[in-house]
Design an enzyme around this catalytic site. Structure first.
Site, mmCIF file in Angstrom:
data_model
loop_
_atom_site.group_PDB
_atom_site.id
_atom_site.type_symbol
_atom_site.label_atom_id
_atom_site.label_comp_id
_atom_site.label_asym_id
_atom_site.label_seq_id
_atom_site.Cartn_x
_atom_site.Cartn_y
_atom_site.Cartn_z
ATOM 1 N N HIS A 63 0.812 -1.171 0.007
ATOM 2 C CA HIS A 63 0.095 0.165 -0.069
ATOM 3 C C HIS A 63 0.765 1.229 0.114
ATOM 4 C CE1 HIS A 63 -4.164 1.795 0.592
ATOM 5 N NE2 HIS A 63 -3.426 2.696 1.282
ATOM 6 N N ASP A 65 0.346 5.216 -1.323
ATOM 7 C CA ASP A 65 -0.810 6.381 -1.719
ATOM 8 C C ASP A 65 -0.050 7.607 -2.731
ATOM 9 O OD1 ASP A 65 -3.407 5.937 -0.630
ATOM 10 O OD2 ASP A 65 -2.187 5.653 1.379
ATOM 11 N N GLU A 168 -9.022 1.294 -2.609
ATOM 12 C CA GLU A 168 -9.287 1.331 -1.362
ATOM 13 C C GLU A 168 -10.424 1.890 -0.897
ATOM 14 O OE1 GLU A 168 -6.849 2.951 2.677
ATOM 15 O OE2 GLU A 168 -6.368 3.981 0.914
ATOM 16 N N HIS A 195 -13.311 1.653 3.477
ATOM 17 C CA HIS A 195 -12.460 2.635 3.982
ATOM 18 C C HIS A 195 -12.852 3.119 5.482
ATOM 19 C CE1 HIS A 195 -9.961 6.600 4.294
ATOM 20 N NE2 HIS A 195 -9.120 5.522 4.222
ATOM 21 N N HIS A 236 -9.322 -1.525 7.440
ATOM 22 C CA HIS A 236 -10.235 -0.953 7.562
ATOM 23 C C HIS A 236 -11.738 -1.341 7.748
ATOM 24 C CE1 HIS A 236 -8.428 3.210 6.601
ATOM 25 N NE2 HIS A 236 -7.846 2.467 5.428
ATOM 26 N N HIS A 257 -2.858 -2.834 4.769
ATOM 27 C CA HIS A 257 -1.981 -1.861 5.487
ATOM 28 C C HIS A 257 -2.712 -1.916 7.073
ATOM 29 C CE1 HIS A 257 -5.068 0.435 3.740
ATOM 30 N NE2 HIS A 257 -4.879 1.344 4.430
ATOM 31 N N ASP A 365 1.948 2.432 3.797
ATOM 32 C CA ASP A 365 1.119 3.197 3.815
ATOM 33 C C ASP A 365 1.968 4.457 3.656
ATOM 34 O OD1 ASP A 365 -1.568 4.545 3.760
ATOM 35 O OD2 ASP A 365 -1.985 4.722 5.767
#
Length: 440
Positions: A63, A65, A168, A195, A236, A257, A365
């Protein structure tokens, strides 16, 4: 005598791995106990050992971003040319640091917030996929589009970074299995079911549960992901969603993550009861580097800050300036605690103890967080974490699994299940209205 010979042979191999001359290696072998050769080596020596290890197995992060960081860039947002990865970026990711971190495969998160409502989720999701694809295409000497485990291995063999897409948040499908299939065709190879926002069909860890886990449609989403070959990502999600997804899925799952709730008790982490089910499923928890998820002290501090802000807001209603100054004054006497590499290693040790070493991975992350673990500030730092685990006695096989072999096994497992299911059932045409009695 046989034990001494084995010790000398092992230490000799370690010395050669470090680039020591043969004579010096033989001398070290005669003097250094095997158990201490790597565990008690200097940090520099352990990092050098890790780098050699990672030249023989891909490090696949679950993961990153970067696409969202590009979208949100203060200057030239959405512009992948202006956000030049051949230079040191303002964020946590660029080509030089990816190389230093020995990254061999990357799931690029094509995250979109669950709170966005301006024109529906699909437009923003498509834009994020577009950003990721343009990044990959812009640097063909570094990145290669990857859709399968074999693609990642082929890219790694070429000295390139196999690049996969991970969605995500299941809000992006807008309650449509047809949209889910379209995203798969665009390259998405995992989807995080939620999420931070509870959906019509799945409960999020950090929101109010409304579905008691997964609804009937939510379970159909999992089944259709299995049929497609898209990995079910349970980061999540609420524990109820985790548990029900494990009961429904026919393929291994991931947490792209996340961390262990048995070490840091926050809703985003994975409970021990779920970790204990991973050997049967074959899934992997990809360890994240979010300070508030890996350190109970940092998590407690965050809760304290929230309580202080609420109290100050009541003392100074409608006075943002007074609130800001009061919070700043409180922080002056209550400095933010620091999460360390040791905290991250504690989580990995715990997951290894409960689920087994075959069920851990890495999902930093990076570029999706504003605070970092000390020593794990960007994508260049992965070898330092592996060096800490060497000191704790992790074996080469365990470290290779953590680096990428475990998650590639999951990806290959999803592909195998898909190949079977595609011959036995067609694409699902079920709707949320049919299954849950809700509007589509």
């Amino acid at each position: 005598m046989l034990m001494n010979n084995r010790r000398a042979f092992w230490v000799a191999g370690f010395g050669l791995a470090m680039g020591m001359p043969a004579a010096a290696t033989a001398q070290a072998a005669a003097k250094t106990p095997a158990a201490a050769a790597i565990k008690e080596a200097s940090l520099d020596a352990r990092i050098a050992y890790v780098r050699r290890l990672l030249r023989n197995t891909p490090l696949v992060d679950g993961h990153n971003d970067l696409p969202w960081a590009m979208r949100e860039a203060a200057k030239d947002p959405l512009d992948v040319v202006a956000y030049d990865l051949r230079r040191t970026t303002a964020g946590m990711t660029d080509i030089a640091r990816l190389r230093k971190g020995m990254v061999g495969g990357q799931f690029w998160s094509v995250y979109i917030p669950g709170e966005v409502r301006d024109s529906g989720y699909a437009r923003i999701q498509l834009e994020q996929i577009d950003i990721a694809k343009r990044v990959i295409a812009r640097y063909p000497d570094v990145f290669v589009p990857a859709f399968t485990a074999a693609d990642v291995r082929k890219a790694y063999a070429q000295g390139k970074i196999g690049s996969l897409l991970g969605m995500e948040g299941g809000h992006a499908i807008e309650n449509s299995l047809g949209a889910l299939r379209s995203y798969y065709e665009l390259g998405a190879r995992y989807m995080t079911l939620t999420h931070n926002v509870t959906l019509d069909w799945a409960d999020a860890a950090n929101d109010v549960p409304r579905n008691n886990g997964l609804t009937a449609f939510g379970k159909e989403v999992v089944r259709e992901m299995n049929r497609l070959g898209m990995i079910v990502d349970l980061a999540h999600t609420s524990p109820a969603v985790m548990s029900q997804a494990l009961s429904v899925t026919e393929a291994p799952v991931i947490w792209s993550h996340a961390a262990a709730r048995g070490i840091t008790d926050v809703p985003r982490n994975v409970p021990d009861s779920i970790l204990a089910r991973l050997p049967k499923n074959g899934g992997v928890v990809m360890m994240t580097f979010v300070p508030g998820f890996v350190s109970q002290t940092v998590a407690n501090y965050g809760a304290q800050v929230t309580a202080v802000r609420d109290s100050i807001a009541k003392r100074f209603p409608n006075d943002n300036d007074a609130q800001f100054k009061a919070v700043a004054a409180w922080r002056e006497t209550h400095p933010t605690p620091i999460a360390t590499i040791a905290d991250v290693a504690d989580h990995l040790d715990h997951i290894k103890k409960i689920a087994g070493a075959s069920h851990v991975g890495i999902g930093g992350d990076f570029d999706g967080i504003t605070e970092t673990v000390q020593g794990l500030e960007d994508v260049s730092t992965y070898p330092t974490l592996f060096a800490e685990l060497l000191k704790r006695g992790w074996t080469d096989t365990e470290l290779k699994g953590l680096a990428g072999e475990n998650v590639l096994r999951v990806l290959r497992g999803a592909e195998t299940v898909s190949a079977r299911l595609r011959t036995s059932r067609p694409a699902s045409t079920k709707t949320i209205q049919q299954l849950d009695g809700r509007r589509p």
